[in-house]
Every structure is written in structure tokens, then in C-alpha cells.
Design a protein around this motif. Sequence first.
Motif, PDB file in Angstrom:
ATOM      1  N   LYS A 195      53.149  15.822  -7.307  1.00 47.39           N
ATOM      2  CA  LYS A 195      52.223  15.306  -8.318  1.00 47.39           C
ATOM      3  C   LYS A 195      52.318  13.791  -8.404  1.00 47.39           C
ATOM      4  N   ARG A 196      53.551  13.271  -8.421  1.00 51.04           N
ATOM      5  CA  ARG A 196      53.746  11.821  -8.476  1.00 51.04           C
ATOM      6  C   ARG A 196      53.192  11.154  -7.221  1.00 51.04           C
TER       7      ARG A 196
ATOM      8  N   GLN B 179      49.449  10.894  -7.521  1.00 52.35           N
ATOM      9  CA  GLN B 179      49.079   9.892  -8.524  1.00 52.35           C
ATOM     10  C   GLN B 179      49.230   8.479  -7.970  1.00 52.35           C
TER      11      GLN B 179
ATOM     12  N   ILE C 189      43.093   7.637 -11.034  1.00 50.01           N
ATOM     13  CA  ILE C 189      43.039   8.527 -12.198  1.00 50.01           C
ATOM     14  C   ILE C 189      41.773   8.217 -12.998  1.00 50.01           C
TER      15      ILE C 189
ATOM     16  N   LEU D  32      45.130  16.765 -14.062  1.00 45.16           N
ATOM     17  CA  LEU D  32      46.311  16.365 -14.839  1.00 45.16           C
ATOM     18  C   LEU D  32      46.290  17.000 -16.223  1.00 45.16           C
TER      19      LEU D  32
ATOM     20  N   VAL E 174      43.242  13.319 -10.924  1.00 45.62           N
ATOM     21  CA  VAL E 174      43.534  12.379  -9.843  1.00 45.62           C
ATOM     22  C   VAL E 174      42.550  12.669  -8.714  1.00 45.62           C
TER      23      VAL E 174
END
Length: 539
Positions: A21-22, A25, A30, A53, A102
Motif C-alpha cells: 500500500k505504501r 502511494q 492521491i 484508500l 491512489v
Amino acid sequence: MEGEHDQLDQLIQQSIPEDLKRLLQENGSIREMEPGECLFEVGEYMLEFYLILEGEVEILDRSNANDVSFTVGSNQILGELGFLQHQAAVLACEAKTGGRLVALPLARLKALMAAVPELSDYVITVFSARRRNLVNINLGGLNVIASEQDPKALRLLEFANRNKIPYRLLDPEGERAQELGRQCGIDVSTFSVVFGDKQVLKDPSPASLAKTLGISLSVEEACVADLAVVGAGPGGVAAAVYGASEGLSTVVIEDTAIGGQAGTSSRIENYMGFPTGISGGDLIWRGEVQAIKFGARFTMPLRAVGLRQTKDYLEVTCNDGSVVNTRSLVVATGVQYRRLPLERLEEFEGAGVYYAATELEARFCRNTEVVVIGGGNSAGQAAMFLSRYAKHVHIMVRGNSMAASMSHYLLNRLEQDPGVTIHTTTQVKALHGEAQLERLTAHNSADASTFDIDCSAMFVMAGAVPNTRWLKDFVALDEKGFVITGTSQCPANGPFATSCAGVFAVGDVRSGSVKRVASAVGEGSVVVSNVHQYLAGNP
């Protein structure tokens, strides 16, 4: 079976791990998501990959009164397998609530997948599970309005089934078909195809369906592939997996459907690693997913009709006039079953005469007698599969035994099955019926007897003929038309090199090959090392 569905549901709704997920991102942008916002529509090409998200979106079937297929929530990704191949969306997506997501361009996602195996594994697992689910529940915005007995509709359904394209088959006299007919202004009494709730396919053929869904990828002539593979059977798909995974830009050209002859096998029991057996279609589809994971491109239905060598690369000419330019070529076109020299054969093809035995064809065999022509493993596997549906299965072979052409375990099983009768030294002589096959006449050469069988289906799986007509003026072939490889007349090294530099052959199309799925997979895997050696000397 219920446990399998539960596992599939878990994969479809699988939340993304925090580290991935990071990563997304950090590499994406976003943005806010408004309630009711349409993220993509049926028939549109998804240009961006989305990770939700916060909030929820609904996946909608426009062709069924905007029925909600499933909901995707926070920490889940959008899309299914077709997205990675830049295919048209088969369902629509609207925001159920407000939230944040995202967004990444497809090219950026693929680059990340190539660099981070964990991300690739996650995306492929979720996307392929969703595609399998769409196929299993006949969902996907594609409505085929036709009688199952329509030969033209059967060809399209076979193409869809073998390529794992989700569709819904509608009875022309049913309420939903009638409603779509009024909505689109079409006569549903004739074979019709509607995509979504309004797009009508003007020519409902495999080619027009592929074009509508974006499966028939246009190959720009200016783009030169490192490796082109012609034929998407076991050997061709294996070559695509290994070629793409080892960094070669790889394109696969397939005339009919992924899987080749193996794709028509209902159950392969002696393939290593699958002790309970696996259908040929599922086995090769898993390989296709692997190849897509590494960046291989598949295009179909597209048939290679010519080959030419220029100073810098090879030119593969296709039946639609397009040209695929490549630095190397693997021929994996396999073989096709010989058409029997029978009057009315063409008339009954698709109306009682078939060349594959899958669940699609098995529907026509319930409580009737069927005939399988052939003495190889494909014929034996078809007979075992069809015996679960038919009243009785008759296998006919010209020779006096099948021991030399069929695996022992399979022949032993057929001989012990009371629902199967093996007719040796027997050939079909005539076909009878009105619009559909109703009866056939056979002759036994051993005792000179002639007899009739009332049957609704005949499956032809005999007489392997190589698909090499397009190569006959370019590479050396043996007297039966199979590609000669690994001889002194082949300029490149390796057992799969042909008489033309840069052209290799694997699988059933190769002269002297072992006609087995595992053998074709092995050859397709190994040939890539020969391709690398050739390319190293011809950058």
C-alpha cells in the motif's frame, strides 16, 4: 466445491498488505472520490490502476438493470486480469460513497510489478480470481442471444469459453433477451450479441468479439519484438513465460484460442504436479497468466499466413494484413485434426460434428449416444469425459489396437467402463440427419460388417496434420509437413533451430517430437536459451 467458492471470494476481496500500500502511494497520485462518480464504464479502457484508500465502490452489470456484482472497499484494488492486457472493461464501476484513492498509469504499475515480485503476486492473484469468478457465474456484460444449436453461435461460445471470456447466454424467447432486443432495436430471433446495455456487435464472430473487448491487439509495425511466438498451446505459452520472464519483449499470436489442442482436453491426469488431474484449458490458462505477469502480450484470433526475412528482423504477416516484426520467432502452431472425407461433413460441423470435447459440447450429449473418432490420448480423455453425460460412448479406430497410441492407464479405464464401447478396425462411412446429426453408418473392415448408430454428436480426434502451410517456402519441412529442426542444414545451434536463422520450432509441429503436453512445455521452456544465444550474435 463450496470450499473452493469460499476461497475464491476471499481472494477477490483480499486487502492489500501495508508495505505494498505504501509503495503504491509513493508512486501514484492521491485524489478524492465523489459519491456516484463513475470510475470506468463498460467498454472503456482503464488507463489507470486504482487502490481504494477510503470509501466503497460498486461493480455494476449494466446489461442487467445495473445489478451490483460486488463491492470493493478500503485497502482493495480495482480491476481484473483484462486490465493488464489493456482490454475493455466488461463491467462498470461507480463510487458508492465518497473517499480517496491512489491512481497509477498502467505502464507505471507494470514497471513496479516487474521490480517488486510481492506486488506482482498480489495483483495477479486478485485479478485472476476475479476473472475466474466472472466466468464461473456467467457475468461480464456480454450477452449472447442465441440457440445453443446455432453453429455460428457455438463457434463464438467456444472462443469465449476457451479464452476465459465471461458471458451470459440468453434464450431468444426469454424476457431478458426480448428486453435487450427492444432496447437496442434488434431482432433477437436471429443470432445477436449485445455488450453492456446498448452496444450491438454488427458481426457476431470471434474476430469482432475480440476487437470489441480489445483482445485482438493491434501490433504496430514500427515496434519490433525480441520474440514472437506463433501458437498458444503448451509449447507456445511455455516459451512466452520463459521469454518474458527473462527480459525479452514477447508477443504471442494465436489463431483460435489459448491452449491449442490441449485446451480442448477435459482432464489431463498424468501431468506432473496435478495428482487429481486438471483440464487442459485450466493448465494453459495458468501459464497465460504467468506470461502476462512478466509482460507478454497475447493477441487473438490472428493467424500467421506468411514469413519474410529482412536485413534486421523477421516479418510475420497475419491474415488481417498486419505485420509483426520480431528479432526471433518460435513456431508452436501444433497440429489440427484431419477432416474426414465424408459427404455432408461440413454441413454438420457445429451441428453434431465437433473437434473438441468440453462442457460446451457436452451439453448436446445428454442421454444420447455419441461417437469419438481417434485412438490417441485426446480421444480417450474425451470419451471418459463424455461418458458422464451421454447414454453411451462409441470409440472408433482404423487399427486393430490403441495400445501404441494411448497411455496404458487411460486405455485400461476405457476398457473397463460399461458406458464405453471400443470399435477397432472401424471407420465412419456416412452421416445422416436433417439440420442436426441424427445417425451415422460405420464399417468394420475385419468382418466386413456395416452398422448404424443413432447419435447426436460425433467428435473427430484423429489424423494430426501440422499447421505449417504458411512456412513451406521458408523453412525445411519433412514429407508430412512437420518442421525439421536440429540438423546440419540448420544454421543456429540447438535441437529446436530450423533451416532459417532466428526461427525455432517446438511442440507437436516439430518433426520427431513426442506428442505429449509435458514434452511441449519442456521444449517451449528450453528453446528460450537457444533464442538468447541467437540474439546475442544478432543484437
